[in-house]
Design an enzyme around this catalytic site. Sequence first.
Site, PDB file in Angstrom:
ATOM      1  N   GLY A   1      38.876 -20.690  45.504  1.00 25.78           N
ATOM      2  CA  GLY A   1      37.561 -20.854  46.118  1.00 25.78           C
ATOM      3  C   GLY A   1      37.681 -21.602  47.437  1.00 25.78           C
ATOM      4  O   GLY A   1      38.030 -21.026  48.471  1.00 25.78           O
ATOM      5  N   GLY A   2      37.447 -22.895  47.388  1.00 24.60           N
ATOM      6  CA  GLY A   2      37.407 -23.732  48.594  1.00 24.60           C
ATOM      7  C   GLY A   2      38.555 -23.499  49.568  1.00 24.60           C
ATOM      8  O   GLY A   2      38.335 -23.333  50.777  1.00 24.60           O
TER       9      GLY A   2
ATOM     10  N   SER B   1      40.216 -25.322  41.816  1.00 25.91           N
ATOM     11  CA  SER B   1      40.845 -26.265  42.747  1.00 25.91           C
ATOM     12  C   SER B   1      42.314 -25.924  43.042  1.00 25.91           C
ATOM     13  O   SER B   1      43.137 -26.823  43.210  1.00 25.91           O
ATOM     14  CB  SER B   1      40.708 -27.708  42.247  1.00 25.91           C
ATOM     15  OG  SER B   1      39.332 -28.036  42.092  1.00 25.91           O
TER      16      SER B   1
ATOM     17  N   GLU C   1      30.000 -19.541  38.068  1.00 22.80           N
ATOM     18  CA  GLU C   1      28.712 -19.892  38.697  1.00 22.80           C
ATOM     19  C   GLU C   1      27.631 -18.884  38.329  1.00 22.80           C
ATOM     20  O   GLU C   1      26.455 -19.230  38.235  1.00 22.80           O
ATOM     21  CB  GLU C   1      28.903 -20.022  40.211  1.00 22.80           C
ATOM     22  CG  GLU C   1      29.594 -21.337  40.557  1.00 22.80           C
ATOM     23  CD  GLU C   1      30.671 -21.223  41.622  1.00 22.80           C
ATOM     24  OE1 GLU C   1      30.611 -20.294  42.447  1.00 22.80           O
ATOM     25  OE2 GLU C   1      31.588 -22.077  41.626  1.00 22.80           O
TER      26      GLU C   1
ATOM     27  N   ASN D   1      37.826 -16.273  46.854  1.00 20.26           N
ATOM     28  CA  ASN D   1      36.389 -16.157  46.586  1.00 20.26           C
ATOM     29  C   ASN D   1      35.643 -17.048  47.580  1.00 20.26           C
ATOM     30  O   ASN D   1      35.659 -18.271  47.448  1.00 20.26           O
ATOM     31  CB  ASN D   1      36.136 -16.599  45.131  1.00 20.26           C
ATOM     32  CG  ASN D   1      34.657 -16.632  44.782  1.00 20.26           C
ATOM     33  OD1 ASN D   1      33.815 -16.144  45.541  1.00 20.26           O
ATOM     34  ND2 ASN D   1      34.350 -17.214  43.640  1.00 20.26           N
ATOM     35  N   TRP D   2      35.001 -16.408  48.563  1.00 17.20           N
ATOM     36  CA  TRP D   2      34.339 -17.190  49.614  1.00 17.20           C
ATOM     37  C   TRP D   2      32.992 -17.739  49.149  1.00 17.20           C
ATOM     38  O   TRP D   2      32.373 -18.526  49.852  1.00 17.20           O
ATOM     39  CB  TRP D   2      34.161 -16.327  50.873  1.00 17.20           C
ATOM     40  CG  TRP D   2      35.451 -15.910  51.511  1.00 17.20           C
ATOM     41  CD1 TRP D   2      36.723 -16.174  51.082  1.00 17.20           C
ATOM     42  CD2 TRP D   2      35.604 -15.152  52.734  1.00 17.20           C
ATOM     43  NE1 TRP D   2      37.655 -15.629  51.941  1.00 17.20           N
ATOM     44  CE2 TRP D   2      36.998 -15.000  52.965  1.00 17.20           C
ATOM     45  CE3 TRP D   2      34.711 -14.592  53.646  1.00 17.20           C
ATOM     46  CZ2 TRP D   2      37.502 -14.300  54.071  1.00 17.20           C
ATOM     47  CZ3 TRP D   2      35.215 -13.894  54.750  1.00 17.20           C
ATOM     48  CH2 TRP D   2      36.599 -13.758  54.954  1.00 17.20           C
ATOM     49  N   LYS D   3      32.507 -17.278  47.999  1.00 20.04           N
ATOM     50  CA  LYS D   3      31.213 -17.736  47.456  1.00 20.04           C
ATOM     51  C   LYS D   3      30.119 -17.569  48.513  1.00 20.04           C
ATOM     52  O   LYS D   3      30.179 -16.652  49.318  1.00 20.04           O
ATOM     53  CB  LYS D   3      31.332 -19.178  46.938  1.00 20.04           C
ATOM     54  CG  LYS D   3      32.510 -19.337  45.985  1.00 20.04           C
ATOM     55  CD  LYS D   3      32.497 -20.618  45.210  1.00 20.04           C
ATOM     56  CE  LYS D   3      33.717 -20.668  44.300  1.00 20.04           C
ATOM     57  NZ  LYS D   3      33.733 -21.832  43.438  1.00 20.04           N
TER      58      LYS D   3
ATOM     59  N   HIS E   1      31.782 -14.624  36.994  1.00 17.41           N
ATOM     60  CA  HIS E   1      32.260 -15.887  37.565  1.00 17.41           C
ATOM     61  C   HIS E   1      31.453 -17.036  36.956  1.00 17.41           C
ATOM     62  O   HIS E   1      30.272 -16.892  36.654  1.00 17.41           O
ATOM     63  CB  HIS E   1      32.110 -15.879  39.088  1.00 17.41           C
ATOM     64  CG  HIS E   1      32.712 -17.099  39.707  1.00 17.41           C
ATOM     65  ND1 HIS E   1      31.994 -18.269  39.834  1.00 17.41           N
ATOM     66  CD2 HIS E   1      33.957 -17.356  40.170  1.00 17.41           C
ATOM     67  CE1 HIS E   1      32.800 -19.193  40.357  1.00 17.41           C
ATOM     68  NE2 HIS E   1      33.983 -18.665  40.573  1.00 17.41           N
TER      69      HIS E   1
ATOM     70  N   GLU F   1      39.359 -19.642  34.521  1.00 17.76           N
ATOM     71  CA  GLU F   1      38.875 -20.698  35.403  1.00 17.76           C
ATOM     72  C   GLU F   1      38.136 -21.749  34.574  1.00 17.76           C
ATOM     73  O   GLU F   1      36.947 -21.591  34.282  1.00 17.76           O
ATOM     74  CB  GLU F   1      37.916 -20.124  36.445  1.00 17.76           C
ATOM     75  CG  GLU F   1      38.536 -19.066  37.335  1.00 17.76           C
ATOM     76  CD  GLU F   1      37.749 -18.911  38.625  1.00 17.76           C
ATOM     77  OE1 GLU F   1      38.318 -19.207  39.689  1.00 17.76           O
ATOM     78  OE2 GLU F   1      36.571 -18.534  38.564  1.00 17.76           O
TER      79      GLU F   1
ATOM     80  N   GLY G   1      35.849 -26.344  41.996  1.00 26.30           N
ATOM     81  CA  GLY G   1      35.171 -27.069  43.065  1.00 26.30           C
ATOM     82  C   GLY G   1      35.129 -28.573  42.859  1.00 26.30           C
ATOM     83  O   GLY G   1      34.422 -29.281  43.566  1.00 26.30           O
TER      84      GLY G   1
END
Length: 253
Positions: free
Chosen positions: A236-237, A215, A99, A9-11, A97, A169, A175
């Site tokens: 993600g990151g 993470s 966010e 997930n590049w957000k 998601h 999640e 994150g």
Amino acid sequence: MRKPFVAGNWKMNTNGHTSVDLADRLASGSVESAGHTVTVAVFPPFVYLQAVGKALNGSSITIGAQDVYFEQDGAFTGEISVSMLKDIGCNYCLCGHSERRHVIGEKDELINKKVTAAINGGLLPILCVGELLEERKASQTNEVVTRQVKEGLAGLNDEKLAAVTIAYEPVWAIGTGLTATPQQAQEVHDFIRKLIGQMYNERLAQEIRILYGGSAKPGNAADLMSQEDVDGLLVGGASLKADDFLAIIQAAV
Ligand code: PGA
């Protein structure tokens, strides 16, 4: 029996150049052999989906969208429909998601409409669920996840459920560098699988893929995925660094 699934997930990251560069690096990474045994998908920002899809063309990595709207077309300024995403080669979309739930304010009812529209339009949804830190501290994890799973999947019959992937999640792990321990992840994944068994049946419970997110990185990927009910990772990151994401894919082989 369940094919491992690694999703990136590049957000709201990358630009026109770096998105294609990242996709090129992934395509030329050593994932081809992995492609047969692991499902790999990346979720770039909407505006770079086509360029990333083109860069990944011929590789075993597929593309998905970070969100979708449930209406087919019409006066919904700023929204993107299932058919638009299908049109440009998307196979997956994230729904709910954390966010979108906690920053944008999406509720279970809206998320359910998105999941349903995705399936009806031939897109495979990844329904994201997970508790806040205060909910975990108050021992409400199972209660929160139950509500999100039940309401997210409301109205879906057996056949439609087969199109769904679930991502657990925990919000406190996203994150933050704080990862759930493999045991914490396994506990909730096992709980979700049993819940699907109660809502549907044992066969579907055994078939549905449940990913962990929060993470995830090369250093913890293998441990997390060694758990019986952890079928892959939503990253993600670490999915923004080609080497890290490739290492995570390798850990899933
Ligand atoms: P993270 O994000 O890996 O950066 O924690 C995971 C996610 O939000 O899907």
